[in-house]
Write a protein that holds these residues in place. Structure first.
Motif, mmCIF file in Angstrom:
data_model
loop_
_atom_site.group_PDB
_atom_site.id
_atom_site.type_symbol
_atom_site.label_atom_id
_atom_site.label_comp_id
_atom_site.label_asym_id
_atom_site.label_seq_id
_atom_site.Cartn_x
_atom_site.Cartn_y
_atom_site.Cartn_z
ATOM 1 N N SER A 65 4.507 -2.726 9.051
ATOM 2 C CA SER A 65 4.079 -2.011 7.722
ATOM 3 C C SER A 65 4.554 -2.899 6.506
ATOM 4 N N ARG A 66 5.970 -3.435 6.880
ATOM 5 C CA ARG A 66 6.550 -4.007 5.887
ATOM 6 C C ARG A 66 4.917 -5.313 5.119
ATOM 7 N N THR A 67 5.375 -6.130 6.323
ATOM 8 C CA THR A 67 3.834 -6.830 6.553
ATOM 9 C C THR A 67 3.362 -6.624 5.782
ATOM 10 N N LEU A 68 2.029 -5.490 5.877
ATOM 11 C CA LEU A 68 0.859 -4.737 5.840
ATOM 12 C C LEU A 68 0.733 -4.917 4.728
ATOM 13 N N SER A 69 2.026 -3.886 4.240
ATOM 14 C CA SER A 69 2.696 -4.286 3.028
ATOM 15 C C SER A 69 2.245 -5.636 1.794
ATOM 16 N N GLU A 70 3.322 -6.321 2.102
ATOM 17 C CA GLU A 70 3.818 -6.916 1.366
ATOM 18 C C GLU A 70 1.766 -7.980 1.480
ATOM 19 N N ALA A 71 1.198 -8.264 2.021
ATOM 20 C CA ALA A 71 0.513 -8.910 3.036
ATOM 21 C C ALA A 71 -0.777 -7.779 1.887
ATOM 22 N N SER A 72 -0.290 -6.236 1.056
ATOM 23 C CA SER A 72 -1.230 -5.859 0.364
ATOM 24 C C SER A 72 -1.053 -5.972 -0.856
ATOM 25 N N PHE A 73 0.345 -6.614 -0.916
ATOM 26 C CA PHE A 73 0.741 -7.093 -2.738
ATOM 27 C C PHE A 73 0.126 -8.924 -2.355
ATOM 28 N N ALA A 74 -0.033 -9.009 -1.736
ATOM 29 C CA ALA A 74 -0.549 -10.223 -2.054
ATOM 30 C C ALA A 74 -2.362 -10.624 -2.377
ATOM 31 N N ALA A 75 -2.490 -9.440 -1.845
ATOM 32 C CA ALA A 75 -4.115 -10.014 -2.039
ATOM 33 C C ALA A 75 -4.256 -9.405 -3.359
ATOM 34 N N LYS A 76 -3.362 -8.250 -3.876
ATOM 35 C CA LYS A 76 -3.932 -7.532 -5.080
ATOM 36 C C LYS A 76 -3.392 -8.775 -6.083
ATOM 37 N N HIS A 77 -2.470 -9.467 -5.719
ATOM 38 C CA HIS A 77 -1.845 -10.954 -6.392
ATOM 39 C C HIS A 77 -2.723 -11.578 -6.943
#
Length: 341
Positions: free
Chosen positions: A25-37
């Motif tokens: 979940s943390r990995t997916l969340s981090e990936a989501s933030f990275a994609a938004k960035h």
């Protein structure tokens, strides 16, 4: 014994599965933030000098995004927050680069004590006004990474009164004020104030057009230029009186000081701003270009900012009017001034 052993093994599998799920979940969340960035970088053409700088900016961006999402999810507010072109700046960087008001000393702030609009009666003041609709407001500008909000506020007020007097809207030069008003107490990108800018324009014989003296985002050498617009001086609105500010704004755009230091102000996107983190520090200069009331009966001031169109409502803010405190929300009624023509 075997049964108890199986229970221990089962419990271990459950714990491991939970930990793995949390990690995923943390990995997916981090990936989501990275994609938004990445999406944000593309939208605003942001390029970083190296990976270390990108990682540092991503951390700031993520913090700002989390703040925005948490605020909006809580609901029950009269305004929304959102990302803008400044979303990879820390609070300290934002305050230093995007504000820049420095309160005038006594010697440079002594305006004509008269307030020409003091005798206006309630019937003389319309219930709402938007100087944009009357052609007295130039398009939103951007001070970039230079703390010269004071120059933009002063220029917007002069542009407004000139259009009201002549019928001609002329975009004027913030750069001239940035370059040429050091002897009046202003400090370029390190701050300044509007009253001394009005003094300079009056005593210099006017101010040049933006076209002839374009904005550079940094202080340069003062150069001679043909003045395009003159003023006769300036006056100040009585302090801590939204009633008197209303009278003045009903007649022309007015320069004000506001506390623009809070995270909610930085991330404002839409609605009537009524913040929980706003004080009365005089950090930022903007221009009041109108006032009105929403369909829900909420009174507001209409502010023109100079942070580009990605901030606020295409560069503008509606902020709560008549909230009760004499200084107004974020201290907006403490120090207001306007040029005279």
């Amino acid at each position: 014994m075997a049964f108890e052993k199986n229970l221990v093994v089962l419990a271990l599998f459950i714990v491991l599965g939970t930990l793995a799920s949390q990690a995923t979940s943390r990995t997916l969340s981090e990936a989501s933030f990275a994609a938004k960035h990445e999406q944000w970088m593309t939208k605003y053409d942001r390029v970083y000098e190296d990976n270390a700088e990108k990682e540092r900016r991503f951390a700031i961006f993520k913090k700002n995004l989390q703040f925005v999402e948490k605020f909006n999810s809580e609901g029950n507010k009269t305004y929304k927050l959102g990302l803008n072109e400044h979303s990879d700046l820390s609070d300290e960087e934002f305050l230093r680069q995007r504000t820049g008001y420095k309160r005038a000393t006594e010697s440079t702030s002594s305006a004509n004590i008269s307030f020409r609009y003091k005798d206006l009666s309630p019937t003389d003041v319309p219930p709402s006004i938007d100087w944009r609709e009357k052609g007295a407001v130039t398009p939103i500008k951007n001070q970039l990474r230079c703390g010269c909000c004071w120059a933009f506020s002063a220029v917007a007020a002069v542009e407004g009164i000139n259009q009201i007097q002549t019928g001609e809207l002329i975009s004027l030069s913030e750069q001239q004020l940035l370059d040429c008003t050091s002897s009046y107490g202003n400090k370029g990108c390190d701050g300044g104030f509007m009253t001394s800018s009005f003094q300079y324009i009056q005593q210099n014989g006017g101010i040049a057009t933006e076209e002839n003296y374009p904005y550079q985002g940094a202080q340069g050498i003062c150069s001679a230029n043909q003045p395009a617009v003159q003023i006769t001086g300036y006056e100040q609105v009585p302090a801590n009186s939204e009633e008197d500010l209303l009278k003045a704004v009903s007649r022309q755009p007015v320069s004000i000081i506001i506390d623009g230091s809070g995270a909610e102000f930085m991330n404002y996107q839409s609605g009537v701003f009524s913040p929980t983190d706003c004080g009365t520090k005089t950090t930022h200069a903007v221009t009041v270009v109108g006032y009105g009331m929403t369909e829900d009966g909420i009174k507001y001031w209409l502010l023109k900012n100079q942070w580009g169109e990605s901030w606020g409502e295409n560069g503008y803010m509606k902020i709560l009017r008549d909230a009760g405190a004499p200084e107004g929300v974020c201290g907006l009624a403490q120090y207001a001034s306007y040029p005279t023509a």
